[in-house]
Design a protein around this motif. Structure first.
Motif, mmCIF file in Angstrom:
data_model
loop_
_atom_site.group_PDB
_atom_site.id
_atom_site.type_symbol
_atom_site.label_atom_id
_atom_site.label_comp_id
_atom_site.label_asym_id
_atom_site.label_seq_id
_atom_site.Cartn_x
_atom_site.Cartn_y
_atom_site.Cartn_z
ATOM 1 N N LEU A 21 0.808 -1.220 0.000
ATOM 2 C CA LEU A 21 0.000 0.000 0.000
ATOM 3 C C LEU A 21 0.842 1.270 0.000
ATOM 4 C CD1 LEU A 21 -2.697 -0.955 2.696
ATOM 5 C CD2 LEU A 21 -2.763 -1.344 0.222
ATOM 6 N N SER A 22 2.164 1.112 -0.119
ATOM 7 C CA SER A 22 3.042 2.286 -0.006
ATOM 8 C C SER A 22 2.873 3.253 -1.172
ATOM 9 C CB SER A 22 4.504 1.863 0.113
ATOM 10 O OG SER A 22 4.908 1.126 -1.026
ATOM 11 N N HIS A 23 2.233 2.793 -2.264
ATOM 12 C CA HIS A 23 1.983 3.671 -3.402
ATOM 13 C C HIS A 23 0.643 4.394 -3.283
ATOM 14 C CE1 HIS A 23 0.172 -0.237 -4.310
ATOM 15 N NE2 HIS A 23 -0.753 0.444 -4.955
ATOM 16 N N ARG A 24 -0.089 4.156 -2.213
ATOM 17 C CA ARG A 24 -1.360 4.842 -1.993
ATOM 18 C C ARG A 24 -1.120 6.107 -1.176
ATOM 19 N NH1 ARG A 24 -6.520 0.886 -1.000
ATOM 20 N NH2 ARG A 24 -6.061 -0.660 -2.614
ATOM 21 N N THR A 25 -1.052 7.217 -1.853
ATOM 22 C CA THR A 25 -0.831 8.493 -1.156
ATOM 23 C C THR A 25 -2.187 9.142 -0.879
ATOM 24 O OG1 THR A 25 -0.543 9.573 -3.301
ATOM 25 C CG2 THR A 25 1.452 8.860 -2.154
ATOM 26 N N CYS A 26 -3.067 8.358 -0.280
ATOM 27 C CA CYS A 26 -4.439 8.786 0.007
ATOM 28 C C CYS A 26 -4.442 9.993 0.927
ATOM 29 C CB CYS A 26 -5.204 7.625 0.642
ATOM 30 S SG CYS A 26 -6.819 8.062 1.250
ATOM 31 N N SER A 27 -5.097 11.064 0.501
ATOM 32 C CA SER A 27 -5.120 12.316 1.266
ATOM 33 C C SER A 27 -5.759 12.123 2.637
ATOM 34 C CB SER A 27 -5.884 13.380 0.475
ATOM 35 O OG SER A 27 -5.858 14.608 1.157
#
Length: 516
Positions: A75-81
């Motif tokens: 999930l490290s590519h999920r830069t969810c705000s």
């Protein structure tokens, strides 16, 4: 795949109200598991409370979100705000939480493992990029210090000291806020530790000032990219005034070097810069694109004590001597990423290039040969050169005058490279009007037969499909690969370019009026 433990964690955090009330009864070693489950489900309130009550000595985003035995999804590519804002505000409230400071064990927060990508898979579809993370962290640090100075806090709160490892991205728009946070670092419980720094749209004066504030002794990556007018004399000044003992990666802006106007003093300056880079014993990545370095590559690279793993010398006007040095240097057998775009390889130094490719073939992962005048008659030789590159993961060659038939031949070979994941190929030459010249100017770039291109693209993807290579992504990004930093700050970048154009026009008009 998810373990039963992770499925249970998801069930626990899915009811945010229940989870938040129950955290006090949760075993400390389950916090990382619950954090990843909360991140996956975008449970912002639970993420905030987990971080606010973090019971462990360290908090490493890359490890927490990466593949684990309980949940193999990365999930490290999920830069969810939603998730990242909850995480950072939770970190601020960890300091403000009035529970006994003696129970607070957290010493290191590592935010560097977050990866910015083009497509977000989170439900909110809103990313918080590197620039926005820099902005929010700096804002929270400043606000935290103001609150601590004004409010009556537990005396032990001021003894809290947490190193926050971060990749900073600074432009004119967030410069003042970041400077204030760095200036107050010693007084703030959250201490920004910059391990990677990118600068766009900054004056040299501001760049030199803020780079000293970051503590260069910690800096592992330095990117000076768009609209920072750093020329060779400024680079020498930077290296003479600041020591970068652990710097591993250096990116310099376009036109840092221009050997066509060199004097004897400039030659000595170049030698000094090479020697200074040689003192950076850990430097293994170097990008110097769009500089004019004809005949000077050896001066810059021979002093380096550690072989380079990444080299970008695209559009640097390299000559045969430069290519011969690269092919015969100690760097060649260590290069994992190489960008030679903008050089007429088949015409200028075909045999030397293939010698270089041969030497780096056992480790090469990424090769970029955009606008290199590779034509149909060169494809068989290219295939021969790429055949030993069995670890190649990425091959970019847009802008080359190749026909659809040549591309099909090349794709048939590319299917045989076992590690290949990403291919960026050009619009076939036969999709453009007869007589088109290469390199194609921006005005003509989109003037091709789009329907024919789509048919060819389908045929190329069919070649991949028939070879069971659905894992390979093939695309034609006409205006270059995705750049998360540019995407995030494109409005500021555009405004800066318009302002620069306006100032240039005004200077020209003034000069013209004086002549009249």
């Amino acid at each position: 795949m998810k373990s039963l433990r992770f499925i249970s964690a998801e069930a626990f955090v899915s009811n945010a109200e229940f989870a938040r009330k129950s955290l006090g009864a949760v075993a400390h070693d389950l916090f990382p598991l619950l954090f990843k489950a909360s991140y996956l489900l975008e449970q912002g309130e639970v993420i905030h409370d987990l971080v606010e009550n973090w019971p462990l000595f360290d908090f490493n985003m890359g490890k927490l979100l990466g593949a684990t035995l309980d949940c193999q999804e990365d999930l490290s590519h999920r830069t969810c705000s939603v998730c990242l804002e909850s995480c950072l505000t939770g970190l601020r409230d960890y300091v403000l939480n009035q529970s006994s400071p003696y129970m607070k064990k957290l010493k290191v927060v590592d935010l560097t493992g977050i990866k910015d990508v083009e497509v977000q898979f989170c439900k909110c579809k809103k990313a918080m990029g590197r620039w926005a993370r820099t902005q929010l962290l700096s804002k929270l640090c400043s606000e935290l210090l103001v609150y601590l100075q004004q409010a009556q806090c537990h005396p032990g709160t001021f003894e809290i000291s947490i190193n926050v490892l971060v990749d900073l991205f600074v432009t004119e728009r967030n410069y003042e806020l970041v400077v204030q946070a760095l200036l107050k670092k010693c007084s703030c419980p959250l201490k920004i530790c910059c391990v990677a720094f990118r600068s766009d749209n900054l004056t040299l004066q501001k760049f030199f000032y803020i780079i000293k504030l970051t503590d260069p002794s910690l800096l592992r990556k330095l990117e000076i990219v768009h609209n920072v007018h750093l020329e060779m004399e400024h680079l020498e000044m930077l290296f003479n005034s600041i020591h970068f003992p652990v710097l591993m990666s250096l990116t310099l802006p376009a036109r840092t070097f221009n050997v066509r106007r060199f004097t004897a003093t400039d030659e000595q300056m170049l030698m000094n810069i090479g020697e200074k880079m040689g003192e950076m014993s850990q430097l293994t990545e170097l990008s110097m694109s769009f500089s004019i370095l004809t005949g000077r590559i050896q001066n810059l690279l021979s002093p380096l004590k550690t072989p380079l793993k990444m080299l970008d010398v695209s559009n640097c006007s390299l000559n045969h001597a430069d290519m011969a040095f690269l092919a015969n240097s100690s760097h060649a057998s260590h290069l994992e990423a190489l960008d030679l775009s903008g050089h007429d390889i088949p015409e200028l130094y075909p045999s030397t290039f293939f010698k270089l490719l041969s030497h780096c073939s056992s480790v090469l992962r990424s090769l970029t040969l955009e606008d290199c005048n590779i034509q149909d008659i060169h494809v068989n030789m290219l295939i021969l050169g790429l055949s030993p590159c069995q670890k190649l993961e990425e091959f970019k060659f847009i802008g080359n005058p190749l026909s659809s038939q040549a591309l099909k031949h090349l794709f048939t070979f590319l299917c045989e490279l076992p590690m290949l994941k990403n291919v960026e190929f050009p619009v076939p030459r036969d999709c453009y009007p007869v007589g088109i010249t290469y390199p194609i100017d921006d005005a003509s770039l989109c003037r091709f037969d789009h329907q024919k291109y789509e048919r060819v693209a389908e045929e190329l993807n069919l070649i991949l499909l028939q070879a069971n290579r659905e894992d390979v992504k093939a695309s034609t990004p006409l205006f270059g690969s995705y750049d998360a930093a540019v995407q995030e700050t494109n409005n500021e970048l555009g405004a800066y370019l318009i302002k620069s154009f306006k100032e240039t026009l005004e200077k020209f008009t003034t000069s013209f009026n004086k002549m009249s």
